[in-house]
Design a protein around this motif. Sequence first.
Motif, PDB file in Angstrom:
ATOM      1  N   VAL A 162      75.528 -51.595 -60.249  1.00  0.00           N
ATOM      2  CA  VAL A 162      77.194 -51.892 -60.051  1.00  0.00           C
ATOM      3  C   VAL A 162      77.873 -50.608 -60.537  1.00  0.00           C
ATOM      4  O   VAL A 162      78.686 -49.862 -59.665  1.00  0.00           O
ATOM      5  N   ALA A 163      77.754 -50.043 -61.716  1.00  0.00           N
ATOM      6  CA  ALA A 163      78.446 -49.319 -62.447  1.00  0.00           C
ATOM      7  C   ALA A 163      78.121 -47.804 -61.655  1.00  0.00           C
ATOM      8  O   ALA A 163      79.046 -46.746 -61.685  1.00  0.00           O
ATOM      9  N   LEU A 164      77.010 -47.650 -61.783  1.00  0.00           N
ATOM     10  CA  LEU A 164      76.222 -46.266 -61.232  1.00  0.00           C
ATOM     11  C   LEU A 164      76.754 -45.854 -59.868  1.00  0.00           C
ATOM     12  O   LEU A 164      77.235 -44.820 -59.568  1.00  0.00           O
ATOM     13  N   THR A 165      76.709 -46.927 -58.942  1.00  0.00           N
ATOM     14  CA  THR A 165      77.379 -46.519 -57.493  1.00  0.00           C
ATOM     15  C   THR A 165      78.511 -46.222 -57.354  1.00  0.00           C
ATOM     16  O   THR A 165      79.345 -45.862 -56.508  1.00  0.00           O
ATOM     17  N   ARG A 166      79.413 -46.858 -58.570  1.00  0.00           N
ATOM     18  CA  ARG A 166      80.894 -46.438 -58.598  1.00  0.00           C
ATOM     19  C   ARG A 166      81.046 -45.214 -59.315  1.00  0.00           C
ATOM     20  O   ARG A 166      82.439 -44.633 -59.346  1.00  0.00           O
ATOM     21  N   ALA A 167      80.118 -44.429 -59.805  1.00  0.00           N
ATOM     22  CA  ALA A 167      80.416 -43.156 -60.553  1.00  0.00           C
ATOM     23  C   ALA A 167      79.606 -42.192 -59.806  1.00  0.00           C
ATOM     24  O   ALA A 167      80.220 -40.906 -59.954  1.00  0.00           O
ATOM     25  N   LYS A 171      73.621 -41.618 -52.383  1.00  0.00           N
ATOM     26  CA  LYS A 171      72.096 -41.123 -52.435  1.00  0.00           C
ATOM     27  C   LYS A 171      71.674 -40.601 -53.948  1.00  0.00           C
ATOM     28  O   LYS A 171      70.694 -40.827 -54.315  1.00  0.00           O
ATOM     29  N   HIS A 172      72.353 -40.092 -54.741  1.00  0.00           N
ATOM     30  CA  HIS A 172      72.149 -40.019 -56.028  1.00  0.00           C
ATOM     31  C   HIS A 172      71.597 -41.231 -56.861  1.00  0.00           C
ATOM     32  O   HIS A 172      70.868 -41.190 -57.747  1.00  0.00           O
ATOM     33  N   ALA A 173      72.748 -42.181 -56.415  1.00  0.00           N
ATOM     34  CA  ALA A 173      72.250 -43.391 -57.336  1.00  0.00           C
ATOM     35  C   ALA A 173      71.070 -44.121 -56.906  1.00  0.00           C
ATOM     36  O   ALA A 173      70.173 -44.570 -57.642  1.00  0.00           O
ATOM     37  N   MET A 174      70.763 -44.218 -55.621  1.00  0.00           N
ATOM     38  CA  MET A 174      69.463 -44.600 -55.179  1.00  0.00           C
ATOM     39  C   MET A 174      68.097 -43.937 -55.502  1.00  0.00           C
ATOM     40  O   MET A 174      67.267 -44.553 -55.985  1.00  0.00           O
ATOM     41  N   GLU A 175      68.471 -42.709 -55.686  1.00  0.00           N
ATOM     42  CA  GLU A 175      67.337 -41.929 -56.441  1.00  0.00           C
ATOM     43  C   GLU A 175      67.171 -42.082 -57.717  1.00  0.00           C
ATOM     44  O   GLU A 175      65.965 -42.656 -58.052  1.00  0.00           O
ATOM     45  N   LEU A 179      63.483 -44.421 -58.139  1.00  0.00           N
ATOM     46  CA  LEU A 179      62.429 -43.437 -58.830  1.00  0.00           C
ATOM     47  C   LEU A 179      62.293 -43.704 -60.478  1.00  0.00           C
ATOM     48  O   LEU A 179      61.291 -43.500 -61.072  1.00  0.00           O
ATOM     49  N   GLY A 180      63.336 -44.019 -61.111  1.00  0.00           N
ATOM     50  CA  GLY A 180      63.385 -44.515 -62.378  1.00  0.00           C
ATOM     51  C   GLY A 180      63.230 -42.890 -63.399  1.00  0.00           C
ATOM     52  O   GLY A 180      62.630 -43.355 -64.418  1.00  0.00           O
ATOM     53  N   ASP A 181      63.288 -41.846 -62.752  1.00  0.00           N
ATOM     54  CA  ASP A 181      63.189 -40.757 -63.393  1.00  0.00           C
ATOM     55  C   ASP A 181      64.288 -40.280 -64.446  1.00  0.00           C
ATOM     56  O   ASP A 181      65.694 -40.613 -64.412  1.00  0.00           O
ATOM     57  N   TRP A 182      64.134 -39.281 -65.339  1.00  0.00           N
ATOM     58  CA  TRP A 182      64.885 -38.935 -66.227  1.00  0.00           C
ATOM     59  C   TRP A 182      66.131 -38.161 -65.443  1.00  0.00           C
ATOM     60  O   TRP A 182      65.312 -37.107 -64.772  1.00  0.00           O
ATOM     61  N   VAL A 183      67.470 -38.054 -65.702  1.00  0.00           N
ATOM     62  CA  VAL A 183      68.307 -36.924 -65.256  1.00  0.00           C
ATOM     63  C   VAL A 183      68.696 -36.168 -66.317  1.00  0.00           C
ATOM     64  O   VAL A 183      69.292 -36.669 -67.442  1.00  0.00           O
ATOM     65  N   GLU A 184      68.537 -35.106 -66.333  1.00  0.00           N
ATOM     66  CA  GLU A 184      68.948 -34.156 -67.430  1.00  0.00           C
ATOM     67  C   GLU A 184      70.522 -33.908 -67.329  1.00  0.00           C
ATOM     68  O   GLU A 184      71.462 -34.363 -66.458  1.00  0.00           O
ATOM     69  N   ALA A 185      71.004 -33.525 -68.396  1.00  0.00           N
ATOM     70  CA  ALA A 185      72.511 -33.348 -68.699  1.00  0.00           C
ATOM     71  C   ALA A 185      73.352 -32.569 -67.531  1.00  0.00           C
ATOM     72  O   ALA A 185      74.304 -32.826 -66.973  1.00  0.00           O
ATOM     73  N   ASP A 186      72.641 -31.548 -67.186  1.00  0.00           N
ATOM     74  CA  ASP A 186      73.218 -30.560 -66.191  1.00  0.00           C
ATOM     75  C   ASP A 186      73.178 -31.354 -64.666  1.00  0.00           C
ATOM     76  O   ASP A 186      74.210 -30.959 -63.970  1.00  0.00           O
ATOM     77  N   ARG A 190      76.306 -32.325 -62.244  1.00  0.00           N
ATOM     78  CA  ARG A 190      76.303 -32.217 -60.878  1.00  0.00           C
ATOM     79  C   ARG A 190      76.534 -33.450 -60.005  1.00  0.00           C
ATOM     80  O   ARG A 190      77.195 -33.308 -59.182  1.00  0.00           O
ATOM     81  N   MET A 191      75.905 -34.575 -60.461  1.00  0.00           N
ATOM     82  CA  MET A 191      76.013 -35.748 -59.783  1.00  0.00           C
ATOM     83  C   MET A 191      77.462 -36.406 -60.026  1.00  0.00           C
ATOM     84  O   MET A 191      77.722 -37.506 -59.174  1.00  0.00           O
ATOM     85  N   GLY A 192      78.089 -36.126 -60.994  1.00  0.00           N
ATOM     86  CA  GLY A 192      79.345 -36.780 -61.167  1.00  0.00           C
ATOM     87  C   GLY A 192      79.086 -37.957 -62.187  1.00  0.00           C
ATOM     88  O   GLY A 192      80.258 -38.641 -62.610  1.00  0.00           O
TER      89      GLY A 192
END
Length: 275
Positions: A162-167, A171-175, A179-186, A190-192
């Motif tokens: 809920v919070a993620l899809t508002r941020a 497409k980024h939220a669904m990924e 996938l449950g992968d780690w997202v690095e700070a950079d 980029r994703m917002g």
Amino acid sequence: MSPASTARAETALPTPVLRVDAEGIATLTLARPASRNSLSDATMAALSGHLAAIAGDSAVRAVVLCAEGPVFSAGHDLKEIQAHRGDADRGQAYYADVLGRCAALMTAIVRLPQPVIAAVEGLATAAGCQLVASCDLAVAGQAARFCTPGVNIGLFCHTPMVALTRAVSSKHAMEMLLLGDWVEADDAFRMGLVNRVVPEGEAIAAALTLARRIAARSQVPVKLGKAAFYRQAEMTLDDAYAFASDVMTTNMLARDADEGISAVLSKRHPVWEDR
């Protein structure tokens, strides 16, 4: 350990959230690094209590949310979750209750009159990532990482969704969710998901710098603007413009709007009265 024993042990620990006020800024620190600053029952209660107190505190003009240790927050306390598997209803009542309290906590951040800035060092996973996404602004240290890993343990991160899809974009939220992968700070920048990436260890200082800038403004437009931002986002275009026009009219009639415009015209610094 039984649920009752878990609750007693949790209560016996030091306070899970520390509050320090300075320069009109309330800094809230998740202070249980040994438990990876999980959003346990006690931590959520403490954080909710602080937010409720801050909401009515006119001396607080901005909030910084940070954490001790290498993990910002690992999300829900899985030991508490598993402790209720043995309940007569297999934990259904507890799970509904804990998720409801978590939703209320995230909503309280959004509805808090003062802006909330997350200062993230280390890992923010599941509901910990949800906590970051719920804040108005977020600063990440270079080593910070974000994840919604529910699918890796048989759970979809429905409530963090809920919070993620508002941020971030869908497409980024669904990924992240699928996938449950780690997202690095950079990549989070980029994703917002975060506003700034700073050298490791400097997130709190950078968040405080933003908070001081916000605290230096008249609180009339800041509070009106934050509330309006979230309300209009859920409206149709026509309704959003009508609503925003009404709010801006109210803002224009405020004493500080008159002062600010007069200061521009007379080439001087405005003197705010927060009215």
